[in-house]
Design a protein around this motif. Structure first.
Motif, mmCIF file in Angstrom:
data_model
loop_
_atom_site.group_PDB
_atom_site.id
_atom_site.type_symbol
_atom_site.label_atom_id
_atom_site.label_comp_id
_atom_site.label_asym_id
_atom_site.label_seq_id
_atom_site.Cartn_x
_atom_site.Cartn_y
_atom_site.Cartn_z
ATOM 1 N N ARG A 184 -23.004 -18.496 -19.242
ATOM 2 C CA ARG A 184 -23.207 -17.916 -17.870
ATOM 3 C C ARG A 184 -24.215 -17.071 -16.976
ATOM 4 O O ARG A 184 -24.369 -17.082 -16.318
ATOM 5 N N ALA A 185 -23.975 -16.260 -18.011
ATOM 6 C CA ALA A 185 -24.735 -15.201 -17.631
ATOM 7 C C ALA A 185 -26.012 -15.071 -17.902
ATOM 8 O O ALA A 185 -26.968 -14.621 -17.129
ATOM 9 N N SER A 186 -26.780 -16.192 -18.859
ATOM 10 C CA SER A 186 -28.253 -15.680 -18.775
ATOM 11 C C SER A 186 -28.425 -17.698 -18.119
ATOM 12 O O SER A 186 -29.296 -17.957 -18.042
ATOM 13 N N ASP A 187 -27.552 -18.405 -18.103
ATOM 14 C CA ASP A 187 -28.106 -19.796 -18.387
ATOM 15 C C ASP A 187 -26.754 -21.151 -17.710
ATOM 16 O O ASP A 187 -25.856 -21.821 -18.449
ATOM 17 N N PRO A 188 -26.137 -20.154 -16.369
ATOM 18 C CA PRO A 188 -25.307 -21.159 -15.885
ATOM 19 C C PRO A 188 -25.242 -23.049 -15.981
ATOM 20 O O PRO A 188 -23.941 -23.277 -15.920
ATOM 21 N N ALA A 189 -26.215 -23.199 -16.403
ATOM 22 C CA ALA A 189 -26.346 -24.674 -15.793
ATOM 23 C C ALA A 189 -26.098 -25.734 -16.753
ATOM 24 O O ALA A 189 -25.278 -26.004 -17.511
ATOM 25 N N ALA A 190 -26.052 -24.558 -18.399
ATOM 26 C CA ALA A 190 -26.318 -24.760 -19.540
ATOM 27 C C ALA A 190 -24.999 -24.856 -19.844
ATOM 28 O O ALA A 190 -24.038 -25.612 -20.461
ATOM 29 N N ALA A 191 -24.421 -23.637 -19.717
ATOM 30 C CA ALA A 191 -22.679 -23.685 -20.693
ATOM 31 C C ALA A 191 -21.779 -24.646 -19.073
ATOM 32 O O ALA A 191 -21.159 -25.024 -19.806
ATOM 33 N N ARG A 192 -22.105 -25.108 -18.188
ATOM 34 C CA ARG A 192 -21.358 -25.873 -17.554
ATOM 35 C C ARG A 192 -21.560 -27.606 -17.999
ATOM 36 O O ARG A 192 -20.409 -28.084 -18.261
ATOM 37 N N ALA A 193 -22.513 -27.686 -18.509
ATOM 38 C CA ALA A 193 -22.672 -29.093 -19.043
ATOM 39 C C ALA A 193 -21.965 -28.906 -20.510
ATOM 40 O O ALA A 193 -21.502 -29.733 -20.857
#
Lengths: 502, 439
Positions: A184-193
């Motif tokens: 989430r710290a680097s790529d919030p969207a990817a984490a949520r996905a």
């Protein structure tokens, strides 16, 4: 039966009623035993016994035993902490300054150092007894520590293999939470996905913790997912969703809550004065409950049901909205509700809200007015928290009891701001001076907090503390012991941090 | 003639144990408090009226100086003695020359006699006749004790060891006390060790029988001590507990070598602390044991630090297998970082032990040092194994630092020093990566 067994049995039963004859034996021992014949039976028995004993002892060879496989440890990858640091650790493990141990472990972990082998058993055992320390211990035990931990079941918590994180689905739950937070710290969207993909198949308890990871890098892009989570079967998940949505002032939940509160809390302006007018909600509908208002009053609380609903609503409204709506600064708003019958209700609501939506002005205003309700400070970033304290403390000291502001400071996590530390030290000195001749009430309660401050104040100030608080000219005051403890802890922390940073 | 006082006010001041005594003494310088004042030569005396009904009798002899007073004060010199001195300095005419009263003369006589005796002890060489007489007296008492103990052991064998479990420590204690009376503390110690065996678990009868048989051997040996070779005589006396003066040992010739300090162990029993410091001679490849004792509040000599080495001369006590020694002279200690001292294999170490006890069967402890061993946990307890994992020796289960030792080894062989008692090893220290760690 062996010769020894014969002699042994005779000695066991006693030779009073049975005669004893020197047993026949072979070899050198036998020849020696033969020489005993003719002596008194007791002497013969003991003589034969000593001959066989000496034969056994001098002929003893080491045993051959099946040994377990033991793969030796790999060479250490991390640097060892210095000898001095090791001594600090040894002292803390023995009990001296034991409360500083977590800080030492954190600092050593940050410095990438590991502890010497002879301290590993005690440190690992400490982690077994105090679970909270385990996460701090594992980074500093090095390869030797992980090798050692495999030999004792109490230490198995430290045997983590540095597995490559290639498949999200095969990780253990705590590891996934950690991984999610880091992503989430680097790529919030990817984490949520990632989370959305496996959401449906997660267990209820796991879902709550995973959703909470979205706190990192929270943004409006998360809103649809969170809004959907409001309908989740699990109460825990729902609570997390409510909390996160309340941190987004543009979210549907926040906006809806604002609309509910708008007619209930109004500002009445007359020529002479302003006052806040509150009307309680008649009922709460399903939508309101979904949006975070718990209908049932918590048991044991002395509060009216409708007040309970209103305060919850206020907790979910972003504080800055009040400023925009009433065109008043936080300070003015707080002053406005003072002495009003609604003070407690509004204060509770605003304090909870400000924990979600940190703002320096609001923090200062609330802390000045309600210094005992300082728990919300823990939610703030260290910088914000200390800036707030720095600006609020001078006023607080004038109006609040010493016990009050001492408890406030003593309850904080370790401070970093040197100016704030200096201010606190100054106030301590003034307090002690004022109480040297005659101790006012609460004195001993306050002094009991002084050595707690040793863990809170920045250790860089240890010398300044010494200069300020210990004076050779002044007569010994009753505060001597606590002050000495305070300085001793500050000094120790300063020295051990310095040593680890080398 | 006036009394020629060498003492000055300043000197009296220096004699005073504290400032209060001097202040108090100054109040006692009025002559009307004193009766029977007098002086003769370097001696001065008087009776001082104090708080009691009878006056205190005070006297002083000024060449040492020495003081005596009948007051109850513990300070030395007391305020009355100081007062007497001050009075003599301020008002010498108040203290006339006269003949010393009997109490003063007796006191002086006994002091002189004591001094003579002390001088004789220091100057004259030890009187061999007197020493021989003392030794003979002691021998007879020990012999009595030995005979008594022998009869007692034979009684025990007749009634059988099984009968012991019912009896308590009492039987052993009484006999041990008798041995102490017979001036044979070594025998008393043996009895105390044996007293604990019936309660030591499985196999106690075998273990006890071994000890009883060794003790019986010692008693028989003592009864024929003159027929034994001199070296063995020394071992027998040492086992019985007849002391040898360290001063006498140090007069002998020692072994000069680089001595490595393998380790140190302190044991405490009944107010007496015993310290065993084990040394290893690097060139002579032999061990030495330095024994140190401290009673109650006394301190032990801790100057031989484990893990260090020193160049020095060490004299061995006489024995068929010399082990106990005393340091005659040495240079400063230095950290030792050479190859770990000791045997290459466990078998070698055990063989050295076997040789030693073959010559001195009553030896309790032997130092085993190994250059390379692996400490390992097994189902049966901790052991140390040869680097080739062939032979093992068990560690004593009273050893508490097993995990620390294992952690330092990391599964690699380490140098180890320890005490071996014939069945288990008690580690003293280890060498790993050139570094010594005391355990």
């Amino acid at each position: 039966m062996s010769v020894w067994q014969e002699i042994h049995d005779a000695a066991l039963m006693g030779i009073e009623r049975r005669t004893f004859e020197a047993p026949a034996a072979g070899g050198k021992a036998g020849a020696l035993i033969d020489q005993l014949r003719g002596a008194e039976p007791e002497a013969t028995l003991l003589g034969a016994a000593v001959i066989l004993t000496m034969q056994r002892r001098t002929g003893m060879t080491p045993a051959h035993v099946a040994l377990p496989e033991c793969v030796p440890a790999e060479a250490e990858a991390q640097p060892l902490c210095s000898h001095r640091s090791a001594q600090h650790l040894a002292r803390m493990l023995r009990g001296e300054f034991a409360e500083v141990l977590p800080e030492w472990l954190d600092a050593a972990g940050r410095a990438g150092k590991c502890v010497p082998a002879e301290l590993l058993p005690e440190l690992l055992s400490k982690g077994d007894r105090r679970q909270a320390l385990q996460a701090k211990i594992t980074p500093v035990i090095g390869r030797r520590g992980r090798w050692l931990a495999a030999f004792k079941s109490e230490w198995h918590y430290a045997v983590q293999s540095e597995e490559e994180i290639d498949n999200w689905e095969t990780l253990s739950h705590p590891a996934r939470v950690l991984y999610l937070e880091q992503l989430r710290a680097s790529d919030p969207a990817a984490a949520r996905a990632l989370l959305e993909a496996t959401w449906a198949s997660e267990r209820a308890e796991d879902r709550a913790q995973l959703l909470a990871a979205l706190k990192v890098g929270l943004g409006m892009a998360d809103e649809p997912f969170l809004e959907a989570a409001l309908d989740d079967r699990s109460r825990k998940v729902w609570a997390v969703a409510v909390d996160l949505l309340a941190r987004l002032p543009a979210s549907g939940l926040a906006q809806r809550m604002i609309e509910r509160v708008r007619p209930l809390v109004t500002l009445k302006q007359s020529l002479l004065q302003r006052q806040i007018d509150v009307s309680l909600p008649e009922a709460v509908d399903e939508q309101t409950v979904r949006d975070g208002v718990i209908q049932a009053k918590p048991s044991g609380r002395q509060i009216g049901e409708r007040q309970w609903w209103l305060t919850q609503m206020i907790q979910l409204v972003p504080p800055d909205w009040w400023c925009d709506e009433f065109k008043l600064s936080p300070k003015e708003l707080v002053a406005l509700i003072a002495k009003s019958e609604w003070e407690a209700l509004l204060a509770e609501g605003w304090i909870a809200a400000v924990a979600r939506y940190p703002s320096l002005e609001w923090c200062e205003a609330l802390l000045s007015a309600f210094p005992t309700q300082h728990a919300f400070l823990a939610e703030l970033s260290p910088d914000l928290r200390e800036t707030c304290l720095l600006s609020v403390l001078p006023e607080l000291v004038k109006h609040e009891s010493a016990l009050g502001w001492f408890q406030l400071i003593a309850g904080q996590k370790a401070l970093h701001h040197l100016d704030l530390g200096r201010l606190v030290l100054q106030h301590i000195q003034e307090y002690i001076k004022a109480n040297t001749k005659k101790a006012r009430k609460d004195y001993w309660e306050v002094m009991a907090l002084v050595d707690d401050l040793g863990m809170v104040l920045p250790p860089e100030l240890s010398q300044e503390a010494k200069n300020l608080l210990i004076s050779k000219d002044e007569p010994r005051s009753q505060a001597d012991y606590q002050v000495k403890q305070l300085i001793a802890i500050l000094d120790f922390r300063r020295i051990m941090l310095q040593e680890l940073a080398k | 003639m006036a009394f020629s006082m060498n003492l000055t006010i300043e000197q009296i001041d220096a004699l005073a144990p504290d400032g209060n005594s001097l202040k108090a003494a100054q109040k006692l310088t009025q002559p009307d408090r004193w009766t029977g004042l007098g002086q003769s030569g370097d001696t001065i005396w008087g009776d001082c009226k104090g708080s009691a009904s009878t006056p205190y009798l005070v006297q002083a002899e000024l060449s040492e100086p020495a003081f005596k007073c009948t007051c109850p004060s513990r300070k030395f010199p007391c305020k009355h003695a100081l007062g007497l001195l001050l009075l003599a300095v301020h008002q010498p005419e108040a203290v006339p020359q006269s003949e010393a009263p009997s109490r003063v003369a007796d006191w002086l006589k006994s002091r002189a006699e004591r001094a003579e005796r002390a001088a004789k002890r220091g100057e004259a060489p030890p009187d061999p006749e007197a020493q021989a007489k003392r030794a003979a007296r002691r021998h007879n008492r020990v012999l009595d004790g030995v005979e008594q103990l022998n009869l007692w052991l034979c009684d025990l064998v007749r009634s059988g060891l099984a009968s012991l479990q019912a009896k308590g420590y009492g039987t052993w204690d009484t006999m041990a006390a008798r041995m102490v009376d017979a001036q044979a503390p070594g025998l008393a110690r043996q009895l105390r060790l044996m007293a604990a065996i019936p309660a030591s678990g499985e196999g106690w009868t075998g273990r006890l029988l071994e000890r009883i048989s060794l003790l019986h051997l010692l008693l028989e040996a003592y009864q024929r001590i003159d027929t034994l070779p001199e070296a063995t005589q020394a071992d027998v006396r040492a086992a019985v507990g007849i002391p040898i003066r360290q001063e006498d040992i140090l007069l002998g010739q020692g072994t000069i070598d680089q001595w490595i300090v393998l380790g140190r162990r302190i044991e405490e029993q009944d107010d007496l602390k015993t310290q065993r410091t084990w040394l290893w001679g690097a060139d002579s490849a032999q061990p030495a044991l330095i024994l140190d004792f401290a009673y109650r509040g006394q301190t032990l000599d801790t100057s031989l630090i484990p893990g260090t080495a020193f160049e020095g001369e060490v004299v061995f006590y006489p024995s068929a297998a010399p082990l106990r020694a005393a340091v005659k002279s040495r240079q400063a200690i230095q950290t030792y970082s050479g190859t770990p001292p000791g045997s290459i294999s466990i078998g070698d170490g055990v063989a050295a032990y076997a040789n030693t006890i073959a010559s001195n069967p009553w030896l309790e402890l032997y130092p085993l040092a190994f250059q390379q061993v692996l400490p390992l946990p097994t189902d049966a307890g901790w052991v140390v194994a040869d680097a080739d994992r062939q032979s093992v020796l068990p560690l004593a289960n009273t050893f508490s630092a097993t995990w620390e030792m294992f952690a330092i080894s990391g599964g690699y062989p380490i140098g180890l020093t320890s005490e071996w008692n014939g069945s288990t090893l008690l580690p003293l220290g280890l060498w790993a990566d050139g570094r010594y760690v005391a355990l």
